[in-house]
Design an enzyme around this catalytic site. Structure first.
Site, PDB file in Angstrom:
ATOM      1  N   GLY A 222      -7.549 -20.496  13.078  1.00 56.79           N
ATOM      2  CA  GLY A 222      -6.527 -20.302  14.091  1.00 56.79           C
ATOM      3  C   GLY A 222      -5.204 -19.828  13.529  1.00 56.79           C
TER       4      GLY A 222
ATOM      5  CG  ASP B 185      -7.844 -29.951  13.127  1.00 53.61           C
ATOM      6  OD1 ASP B 185      -8.731 -30.379  13.898  1.00 53.61           O
ATOM      7  OD2 ASP B 185      -7.680 -28.740  12.886  1.00 53.61           O
TER       8      ASP B 185
END
Length: 955
Positions: free
Chosen positions: A658, A778
């Protein structure tokens, strides 16, 4: 008779002359030729062989003693080799130890030497200093491995050994006891995994002993009581158990530093601790010590830092601690202490940090604390304190963090708090404060203010904050009070505000005007739910991305999709609840029902883009750097990196995420690095949060160091791009290995358990050994990388943030769907328990060979702490069916991993274990017996095993 006597004398003389004969038989020329042969097998980042050793040449044999890094004896033979911090790659395989009997100093620290330490090192019989320390926090790409050779005991004159920051395994050889001259031994930051040999107690000249950050286990041998000259003892971050016996402590009277933290030591702290009158640093935190804190600690008049936090101490805080007048830091938090805070603590006039949170302290805050004029941090939160905040606290001019939350404090918030001119965080939440919110000018540095869950009344106090100059606030929580009035227009002047929570009050007024004010700011999270706001809730134009969940519970609102299209408030309320459930499930399962969550993320990017000029301004600090900025010992040039990847040609791209692409760069030196690249030329195509994420990753990884955390070599900004350079791990991600061929051929049960253990250690380090703690946010199988021996490295810290201890931490929805903790999805509150949940998901996925979506759904749908939906589901049917079922000790290890993982995914964050608990239990030397035969174990049974263990610890 005379002949015999003469013969005897000649023989005696010959014996004494043997060492001299041996020494002189080794010529400087032979040593020079040997060093050149060794050099030819070395390399550096600039050349091969290293250019710094150009003087080591066949054309320069006669000048051996003038060579770089070489020191000679009077007889022109080598006595010292000093190669520290020269960026050298290589091994000791070609070093001929037998040719250097006069060597006294051998220093290879701060380089990239790798491989085993040869047993031939025992030939260096005159060695006094052995320094193979990597001497670097992040940059040592390789390190010495294998065991410490037993032959080290032959170097009887050794005085200084530093083998820290390597990859050594096994045990400390018993021959260490032969080194009677040894004064300093540093084996920290390795993987040594035995108990301490009793022979170490024979090294009675030791003054410095560091075994930190290994896997040492067992109890401390009584022979260590012989080390009466110890000045520094570091045994922290290991797996030690048992008590610290009085006979040990009483003999360590010369100690200045004693570090025993982050182990599993138990029992009480004996009164003999008071004999260590030279002690300045005492760290016993994160163990299992119990009983009362001994009064004898008051004898340690030189003590500067006392860490007793995160244990199970009971009883009252000793009055005698008031005698520690040199104390700068006192940490007693996270225990079971009772009674009142002693007035005597007011005598600690040098104290800068006082942490007493998370105990059961009662009574009032003592007025005497107002005498601590050097105090910078005061944390008394999560106790049972009563009464009012004493006016004397206003006399603490240096305080910048004040946490008094979660107590039973009453009265009004005193005006004197306005004298805290350096205050950065103020948390008074979850008390019984009444009245209005007063404010004085002068608190210009305040960034965090939490007054939630009190009984504060009157209007929204925004004008008070502005009058006091508090325009720099970035976190403001006024929820769950009795505040009234409209959302003030002055709100727009809090230009730095990132989180604003005013829910559960009595706010009134038209919603549309309030939203117009909000949308002028770049707030990432706001909450006005459960107030008395009225009017149509706009859903078109600039309002079409406003999250309705932030306004639920305002019964005077209705949804207006156009000028005449409206829906009832009850319909809107049902819709909001439905959307929240969707986000909740989406975070667990990664299903497509999370449209609302996706919309919220788009809103986040759009809102962040409104402040892009500010973010770019911050990033320009990086853009101003012309050359590659790296850790001291690793210096690459920008041109070298670009050349290695052919100006970032796609053929070198090994991954894309990302926040940019990742390239594999093989540098001229032979070293391989991974380069993450973000192109910032086109600001319209790159969300502003990407730049912030890269900066976060740099800040995070340059302040932490752990074997199971990815190494960041440095960063560079050139030609509109930002680059991060990491160590390259050829096996790639855990996800790739798990779902590829390796998942069957190489990822056996033992390897999978090892991976889970390593990940647990990394997270435990982030949560419990970093100050402030770090939450990764994450943790997924794709953000865990594997080195050649399947040792895991936690990576991708782009979303990590530093936690402020004991404060609420609100954030955007950040993380990977299917791994996010439920509370992060629907209330957006970040704690370390979010990582615990994600770890549980990853651990289950590793053992099951698939994402545990069905299991998470079952956990989500059940209110009970046990997993009813899985009550009859057999463990053997849940595990990865590609492998044969584990047996014997492996079966025990797999059962332990599964039971702990199930505890980690419990819906309520407070019921999950800490990562310290997880890491300690997963690395325990003895595995618990199976409660039933392996083939009969159910998921529900495993879930209850760890629940019962956690409950026992809590009680």
């Amino acid at each position: 008779m005379q002949l015999k006597t003469m013969t005897f004398h000649y023989m005696l003389l010959l014996l004494f002359a043997l060492p001299l004969i041996k020494t002189t038989s080794i010529s400087p020329r032979k040593q020079a030729e040997s060093l050149i042969k060794w050099k030819d097998g070395l390399s550096s980042s600039s050349s091969s062989p290293p250019s710094l050793l150009n003087s080591w040449s066949l054309t320069n044999l006669s000048s051996l003693c003038n060579w770089t890094a070489i020191v000679c004896t009077k007889t022109r033979t080598v006595s010292e080799i000093q190669l520290s911090r020269m960026e050298i790659n290589g091994t000791l395989a070609l070093f001929d130890f037998s040719l250097f009997p006069n060597l006294t100093h051998f220093n290879l620290s701060g380089n990239y030497f790798r491989g085993p330490i040869p047993s031939a090192i025992g030939n260096l019989s005159n060695l006094t200093t052995l320094d193979f320390n990597n001497n670097s926090l992040y940059n040592s790409y390789n390190g010495f491995s294998g065991p410490i050779p037993n032959s080290i005991g032959l170097i009887s004159g050794l005085q200084y050994i530093d083998l820290s920051n390597n990859f050594l395994e096994g045990k400390i050889p018993p021959s260490i006891g032969k080194l009677r001259e040894l004064q300093s031994l540093d084996l920290s930051y390795n993987s040594l995994n035995s108990s301490i040999p009793s022979e170490l107690g024979l090294c009675t000249n030791l003054t410095h002993l560091s075994l930190s950050s290994n896997k040492f286990n067992g109890e401390l041998p009584l022979s260590l009581s012989n080390l009466k000259n110890l000045v520094e003892l570091r045994l922290d971050a290991n797996l030690f158990i048992g008590q610290i016996l009085p006979s040990l402590v009483s003999n360590w009277t010369e100690l200045v530093s004693l570090y025993l933290q982050d182990n599993s030591f138990s029992g009480t702290i004996s009164a003999e601790i008071g004999l260590l009158t030279q002690l300045q640093y005492l760290r016993l935190y994160s163990n299992e010590f119990r009983g009362e804190i001994p009064q004898s600690l008051g004898n340690l008049s030189q003590l500067q830092v006392l860490f007793l936090d995160h244990n199970y101490f009971t009883g009252e805080i000793p009055q005698s601690l008031g005698k520690l007048t040199q104390l700068q830091g006192l940490y007693l938090d996270h225990n079971h202490l009772t009674g009142e805070i002693p007035q005597s603590l007011g005598k600690l006039t040098q104290l800068q940090r006082l942490y007493l949170s998370h105990n059961q302290l009662t009574g009032e805050i003592p007025q005497s604390l107002g005498k601590l004029t050097q105090l910078q941090r005061l944390n008394l939160s999560h106790n049972q304190l009563t009464g009012e905040i004493p006016q004397s606290l206003g006399k603490l001019p240096q305080v910048y963090i004040l946490h008094l939350s979660n107590n039973h404090l009453t009265g009004e918030i005193p005006q004197s708090l306005g004298k805290f001119s350096h205050l950065y965080e103020l948390d008074l939440s979850a008390n019984n404060f009444t009245g209005v919110i007063p404010w004085n000018a002068g608190m210009l540095d305040l960034k965090l203010l939490s007054l939630s869950n009190n009984n504060l009344t009157r209007v929204m106090p925004i004008h008070l904050f502005l009058a006091a100059g508090l325009t720099g606030l970035d976190y403001l929580n006024l929820s769950s009070n009795s505040l009234s009035g409209a959302i003030p227009s002055e709100l727009r002047m809090l230009t730095e505000l990132d989180v604003f929570n005013a829910s559960h009050n009595h706010l009134s007024g038209e919603i549309q005007s309030a939203l117009a004010e909000l949308l002028t700011l770049s707030i990432s999270m706001y909450d006005f739910s459960y107030n008395n706001l009225t009017g149509p809730f706009p859903t078109c134009g600039i309002f079409n991305k406003v999250p309705t969940s932030a306004f639920v519970g305002n019964h005077g609102l209705w949804s207006a999709e156009g000028p005449t299209e409206c829906k009832s408030s009850s319909t809107n309320s049902k819709s909001a609840k439905k959307n929240m459930v969707s986000v909740f499930l989406y975070s667990f399962l990664g299903f497509t029902v999370g449209a609302i969550s996706i919309a919220a993320l788009f809103l986040m990017f759009r809102k962040r883009s409104t402040i892009r000029p500010q973010v770019i301004k911050t990033s320009q600090n990086f853009e101003s750097v012309e050359a590659m900025i790296l850790q001291e010992e690793v210096k690459f040039t920008f041109a070298e990196v670009v050349k290695a990847v052919d100006d970032f040609h796609e053929k070198y791209c090994i991954g894309e995420g990302g926040f940019g692409k990742v390239y594999k760069a093989e540098l001229q030196s032979g070293q391989v690095v991974a380069v993450k690249r973000l192109n910032t030329d086109d600001s319209n195509d790159v969300p502003a949060i990407n730049l912030q994420s890269f900066q976060n990753e740099i800040r995070t990884l340059t302040t932490i160091r752990h074997r199971n955390i990815i190494r960041l070599y440095g960063f560079s900004t050139r030609r509109g791009c930002i680059f991060l350079l990491y160590e390259y791990l050829e096996r790639g991600s855990l996800g790739k290995a798990l779902y590829g061929v390796e998942g069957v051929t190489e990822l056996g049960w033992l390897t999978r358990v090892k991976i889970v253990q390593g990940l647990a250690r990394a997270l435990s380090y982030l949560h419990h050994d970093c100050s402030p703690p770090i939450v990764h946010r994450d943790v997924t199988v794709n953000n865990v990388l594997l080195e050649q021996e399947f040792e895991p490295r936690l990576s991708d810290f782009g979303t990590a943030r530093l936690l402020s201890i004991d404060s609420s931490n609100w954030t955007n929805i950040v993380g990977s769907l299917g791994y996010m903790a439920p509370e992060l999805a629907y209330i957006m509150q970040v704690t370390d328990k979010c990582d615990v949940y994600s770890f549980g998901v990853v651990a289950l996925e590793v053992m099951m060979g698939r994402h545990p979506g069905d299991m998470l759904e079952s956990q989500l749908s059940e209110s009970s702490t046990s997993m009813k939906g899985n009550a009859d589901l057999l463990l053997k049917d849940v595990l990865d069916q590609r492998l044969e079922p584990p047996a014997n000790e492996l079966a025990k290890a797999v059962v332990l991993v599964m039971s702990i993982a199930l505890a980690c995914i419990r819906t309520r964050p407070g019921l999950r274990p800490t990562m310290h608990f997880v890491s300690q239990n997963l690395s325990a030397q003895s595995l618990p017996c199976l409660p039933k035969p392996f083939g009969m174990l159910t998921i529900n049974k495993l879930s209850m095993l760890t629940i019962n263990k956690l409950s026992a610890l809590e009680n």
